[in-house]
Motif scaffolding. Structure first.
Motif, PDB file in Angstrom:
ATOM      1  N   GLU A   1       0.989  -1.255  -0.329  1.00 18.96           N
ATOM      2  CA  GLU A   1       0.138   0.229   0.509  1.00 18.96           C
ATOM      3  C   GLU A   1       1.194   1.359   0.687  1.00 18.96           C
ATOM      4  O   GLU A   1       0.456   2.159  -0.138  1.00 18.96           O
ATOM      5  CB  GLU A   1      -0.884  -0.459   1.542  1.00 18.96           C
ATOM      6  CG  GLU A   1      -1.847  -1.408   0.934  1.00 18.96           C
ATOM      7  CD  GLU A   1      -3.413  -1.257   1.857  1.00 18.96           C
ATOM      8  OE1 GLU A   1      -3.057  -0.465   2.674  1.00 18.96           O
ATOM      9  OE2 GLU A   1      -4.764  -2.284   1.300  1.00 18.96           O
ATOM     10  N   GLN A   2       2.417   1.064   0.401  1.00 22.42           N
ATOM     11  CA  GLN A   2       2.885   2.157  -0.851  1.00 22.42           C
ATOM     12  C   GLN A   2       3.169   2.270  -1.417  1.00 22.42           C
ATOM     13  O   GLN A   2       3.618   3.706  -1.790  1.00 22.42           O
ATOM     14  CB  GLN A   2       4.461   2.165   0.303  1.00 22.42           C
ATOM     15  CG  GLN A   2       4.374   1.993   2.190  1.00 22.42           C
ATOM     16  CD  GLN A   2       5.758   1.799   2.462  1.00 22.42           C
ATOM     17  OE1 GLN A   2       6.767   2.325   2.487  1.00 22.42           O
ATOM     18  NE2 GLN A   2       5.356   0.819   4.073  1.00 22.42           N
ATOM     19  N   SER A   3       2.576   1.523  -2.664  1.00 22.95           N
ATOM     20  CA  SER A   3       2.370   2.150  -4.120  1.00 22.95           C
ATOM     21  C   SER A   3       2.630   3.230  -4.476  1.00 22.95           C
ATOM     22  O   SER A   3       1.080   3.515  -3.845  1.00 22.95           O
ATOM     23  CB  SER A   3       1.966   0.990  -4.870  1.00 22.95           C
ATOM     24  OG  SER A   3       1.997   0.002  -4.828  1.00 22.95           O
ATOM     25  N   ALA A   4       2.498   4.119  -5.260  1.00 26.74           N
ATOM     26  CA  ALA A   4       2.001   5.473  -6.176  1.00 26.74           C
ATOM     27  C   ALA A   4       0.339   5.476  -6.451  1.00 26.74           C
ATOM     28  O   ALA A   4      -0.492   6.851  -6.018  1.00 26.74           O
ATOM     29  CB  ALA A   4       2.228   5.885  -7.187  1.00 26.74           C
ATOM     30  N   LEU A   5      -0.260   4.414  -6.971  1.00 23.95           N
ATOM     31  CA  LEU A   5      -0.726   3.858  -6.905  1.00 23.95           C
ATOM     32  C   LEU A   5      -1.753   2.367  -7.012  1.00 23.95           C
ATOM     33  O   LEU A   5      -0.937   1.960  -7.182  1.00 23.95           O
ATOM     34  CB  LEU A   5      -1.050   4.102  -9.265  1.00 23.95           C
ATOM     35  CG  LEU A   5      -3.114   3.296  -9.196  1.00 23.95           C
ATOM     36  CD1 LEU A   5      -3.588   4.918  -8.798  1.00 23.95           C
ATOM     37  CD2 LEU A   5      -2.771   3.261 -11.185  1.00 23.95           C
ATOM     38  N   ILE A   6      -2.967   2.301  -5.994  1.00 26.15           N
ATOM     39  CA  ILE A   6      -3.619   1.223  -5.908  1.00 26.15           C
ATOM     40  C   ILE A   6      -4.675   0.608  -6.646  1.00 26.15           C
ATOM     41  O   ILE A   6      -5.435   1.632  -6.780  1.00 26.15           O
ATOM     42  CB  ILE A   6      -3.525   1.502  -4.360  1.00 26.15           C
ATOM     43  CG1 ILE A   6      -3.193   1.304  -3.617  1.00 26.15           C
ATOM     44  CG2 ILE A   6      -4.332   0.033  -3.982  1.00 26.15           C
ATOM     45  CD1 ILE A   6      -3.320   1.524  -2.346  1.00 26.15           C
ATOM     46  N   VAL A   7      -4.850   0.124  -7.460  1.00 25.44           N
ATOM     47  CA  VAL A   7      -5.772  -0.674  -8.124  1.00 25.44           C
ATOM     48  C   VAL A   7      -6.362  -1.683  -7.980  1.00 25.44           C
ATOM     49  O   VAL A   7      -6.278  -3.094  -8.013  1.00 25.44           O
ATOM     50  CB  VAL A   7      -5.242  -1.271 -10.131  1.00 25.44           C
ATOM     51  CG1 VAL A   7      -6.605  -0.973 -11.148  1.00 25.44           C
ATOM     52  CG2 VAL A   7      -4.310   0.060 -10.422  1.00 25.44           C
ATOM     53  N   GLU A   8      -7.859  -1.684  -7.144  1.00 30.89           N
ATOM     54  CA  GLU A   8      -9.139  -2.601  -6.468  1.00 30.89           C
ATOM     55  C   GLU A   8      -9.320  -3.495  -7.683  1.00 30.89           C
ATOM     56  O   GLU A   8     -10.129  -3.194  -9.097  1.00 30.89           O
ATOM     57  CB  GLU A   8      -9.637  -2.234  -5.747  1.00 30.89           C
ATOM     58  CG  GLU A   8      -9.001  -1.125  -4.812  1.00 30.89           C
ATOM     59  CD  GLU A   8      -9.810  -1.192  -3.886  1.00 30.89           C
ATOM     60  OE1 GLU A   8     -10.788  -2.508  -3.208  1.00 30.89           O
ATOM     61  OE2 GLU A   8      -9.441  -0.959  -2.569  1.00 30.89           O
TER      62      GLU A   8
END
Ligand code: S3P
Length: 170
Positions: free
Chosen positions: A145-152
């Motif tokens: 979750e430290q990623s720049a973008l989270i795609v669910e």
């Protein structure tokens, strides 16, 4: 693209499949970190785990990740554990863009049953597999979750639109 785009997520989330498709669609380079390690060491990931142990594998993984800096920018599918060891997630965030392909345990499980390629899952099935995946995903989410973008996503869609609006350069 000026920097690598790192695809992050649990085993089975579709990082390699999606990365390959995205790269093909947009005429970008594609790198698969596990595949690079296997080619360079001339051994499968399973053999590396068995022969060298997980700690040495994580060292090799971190070094190979950093060596990508020498290569022209592309889409990189990293291993499910890559962001969770050493300061790899920080390195990826500072040297490229990161996207977490977030998938629920329920969606991941059918994709991991009968897996015979991943050393972490070897010999696990049914409830044991489910509990293992649930626990590991929980532990790893803090890194993912430290990623720049989270795609669910619970299926593997074409992410071009989402990435396009985020990075504005596809
Ligand atoms: C691992 C995931 C694998 C591979 C190795 C360890 C992990 O990659 O790097 O088996 O720790 O989650 P995939 O996520 O591509 O299966």
């Amino acid at each position: 693209m000026e920097k690598h785009l790192f695809l992050i997520g649990f085993m089975g989330a579709g990082k390699s499949y999606l990365g390959q498709r995205l790269a093909q669609k947009h005429g970008l380079l594609f790198y698969d970190l596990d595949l690079i390690i296997e080619t360079q060491k001339n051994k499968s990931i399973t053999q590396l785990f068995e022969q060298l142990g997980p700690d040495i594998f994580r060292q090799i993984e971190a070094e190979t990740l950093r060596s990508l800096e020498q290569l022209p920018p592309g889409i990189v599918a990293v291993g499910g554990g890559t962001p969770c060891f050493l300061d790899n997630i920080y390195w990826m965030n500072t040297h490229g863009n990161t996207v977490y392909l977030k998938m629920s345990v329920d969606a991941l499980l059918p994709r991991l049953i009968s897996d015979n390629k991943r050393p972490l899952l070897a010999g696990k099935k049914d409830i044991e597999l489910e509990l293992f995946v649930r626990q590991l995903l929980k532990e790893r989410s803090v890194y993912y979750e430290q990623s720049a973008l989270i795609v669910e996503q619970d299926a593997i869609p074409d992410l071009s639109d989402k990435l396009e609006s985020f990075f504005g350069r596809f």
